[in-house]
Design a protein around this motif. Sequence first.
Motif, PDB file in Angstrom:
ATOM      1  N   PRO A  33      -4.691   8.097  12.447  1.00  0.00           N
ATOM      2  CA  PRO A  33      -4.653   7.440  11.134  1.00  0.00           C
ATOM      3  C   PRO A  33      -3.510   7.980  10.274  1.00  0.00           C
ATOM      4  CG  PRO A  33      -6.830   8.415  11.591  1.00  0.00           C
ATOM      5  CD  PRO A  33      -5.872   8.971  12.589  1.00  0.00           C
ATOM      6  N   ASN A  34      -2.948   7.120   9.442  1.00  0.00           N
ATOM      7  CA  ASN A  34      -1.969   7.574   8.447  1.00  0.00           C
ATOM      8  C   ASN A  34      -2.657   8.484   7.441  1.00  0.00           C
ATOM      9  OD1 ASN A  34      -1.453   4.663   9.301  1.00  0.00           O
ATOM     10  ND2 ASN A  34       0.555   5.229   8.491  1.00  0.00           N
ATOM     11  N   ARG A  35      -1.941   9.490   6.979  1.00  0.00           N
ATOM     12  CA  ARG A  35      -2.512  10.397   5.978  1.00  0.00           C
ATOM     13  C   ARG A  35      -2.877   9.674   4.686  1.00  0.00           C
ATOM     14  NH1 ARG A  35       1.694  15.523   6.300  1.00  0.00           N
ATOM     15  NH2 ARG A  35       1.377  16.016   8.513  1.00  0.00           N
ATOM     16  N   GLY A  36      -2.114   8.637   4.350  1.00  0.00           N
ATOM     17  CA  GLY A  36      -2.328   7.934   3.100  1.00  0.00           C
ATOM     18  C   GLY A  36      -3.706   7.333   2.947  1.00  0.00           C
ATOM     19  N   ILE A  84       0.794  -1.233   0.000  1.00  0.00           N
ATOM     20  CA  ILE A  84       0.000   0.000   0.000  1.00  0.00           C
ATOM     21  C   ILE A  84       0.825   1.282   0.000  1.00  0.00           C
ATOM     22  CG2 ILE A  84      -1.965  -1.126   1.103  1.00  0.00           C
ATOM     23  CD1 ILE A  84      -1.205   0.197   3.711  1.00  0.00           C
ATOM     24  N   GLY A  85       2.146   1.150   0.099  1.00  0.00           N
ATOM     25  CA  GLY A  85       2.986   2.333  -0.006  1.00  0.00           C
ATOM     26  C   GLY A  85       3.331   2.995   1.311  1.00  0.00           C
ATOM     27  N   PHE A  86       2.735   2.541   2.399  1.00  0.00           N
ATOM     28  CA  PHE A  86       3.070   3.046   3.730  1.00  0.00           C
ATOM     29  C   PHE A  86       2.666   1.986   4.746  1.00  0.00           C
ATOM     30  CE2 PHE A  86      -1.188   4.549   2.671  1.00  0.00           C
ATOM     31  CZ  PHE A  86      -1.927   4.198   3.797  1.00  0.00           C
ATOM     32  N   LEU A  87       3.133   2.123   5.959  1.00  0.00           N
ATOM     33  CA  LEU A  87       2.840   1.136   6.988  1.00  0.00           C
ATOM     34  C   LEU A  87       1.771   1.668   7.931  1.00  0.00           C
ATOM     35  CD1 LEU A  87       3.654  -1.650   8.133  1.00  0.00           C
ATOM     36  CD2 LEU A  87       5.223  -0.437   9.654  1.00  0.00           C
ATOM     37  N   PRO A  88       0.598   1.003   8.019  1.00  0.00           N
ATOM     38  CA  PRO A  88      -0.449   1.470   8.938  1.00  0.00           C
ATOM     39  C   PRO A  88       0.064   1.586  10.371  1.00  0.00           C
ATOM     40  CG  PRO A  88      -1.336  -0.162   7.429  1.00  0.00           C
ATOM     41  CD  PRO A  88       0.157  -0.151   7.222  1.00  0.00           C
TER      42      PRO A  88
END
Length: 219
Positions: free
Chosen positions: A193-196, A45-49
């Motif tokens: 939450p992550n911004r992504g 997903i391009g980032f880690l939750p």
Amino acid sequence: MTLNSYPFKDEQEKNSKPIGRYPVPYKKDLPFDIVELMDEVERQIGFLPNIFKVLSYRPLEFRAFFAYYNAIYNKETGGLSKADKELIIIVTSLSERCLYNVVVHSAMYRFYSKNPVLSEQVCINWRKSDLPAREKAMVEFALAVSHADEITDEHFKKLEMHGFNREDAWDIATITAFFAMANRFVHFIDIIPNRGFYSVGRNNDTKQTENESTAPKIC
């Protein structure tokens, strides 16, 4: 174990706000199997939750949490789709005022349903949304479980009217119960939450409309 608030590259952002109340270990100090799972999810997903980072503070609990999540969420059997499961998580998390899980799982509901408008409706007022009667019956049952209402034969009859059997009722209940626990944990840690997640599923990009088998498996 060395601890640091920002050991992951995706969190070295403009905003320096911590992702929760507890420090997060450096990845280099974590057990290999946990780092391997983190790397797989980050590639997908391009980032880690942030839930992965926070739970890595206690590796044994990390493994137990994600093992049970995988058993109930990624199972191949049963009448619930991934979109159904995400819908259950959104509605019950809204009821429990859990910002993290509402943001994360509304993103995943957009991904699986391919219907960002419906996702927005659900997050505002699912009862007045365009959800079909089947899905409304499902989330009504999930809320009864979440609120610890007395579950009666009438609940099962209503589910059966909309095509759900007893095994499906079990699956609705386990998803609901697991995320009731997760919501309370998130409240306690104050995970942000992550911004992504805010941009996931909001357009028709081919990467966001692939088959469910290639979709990100996250929590």
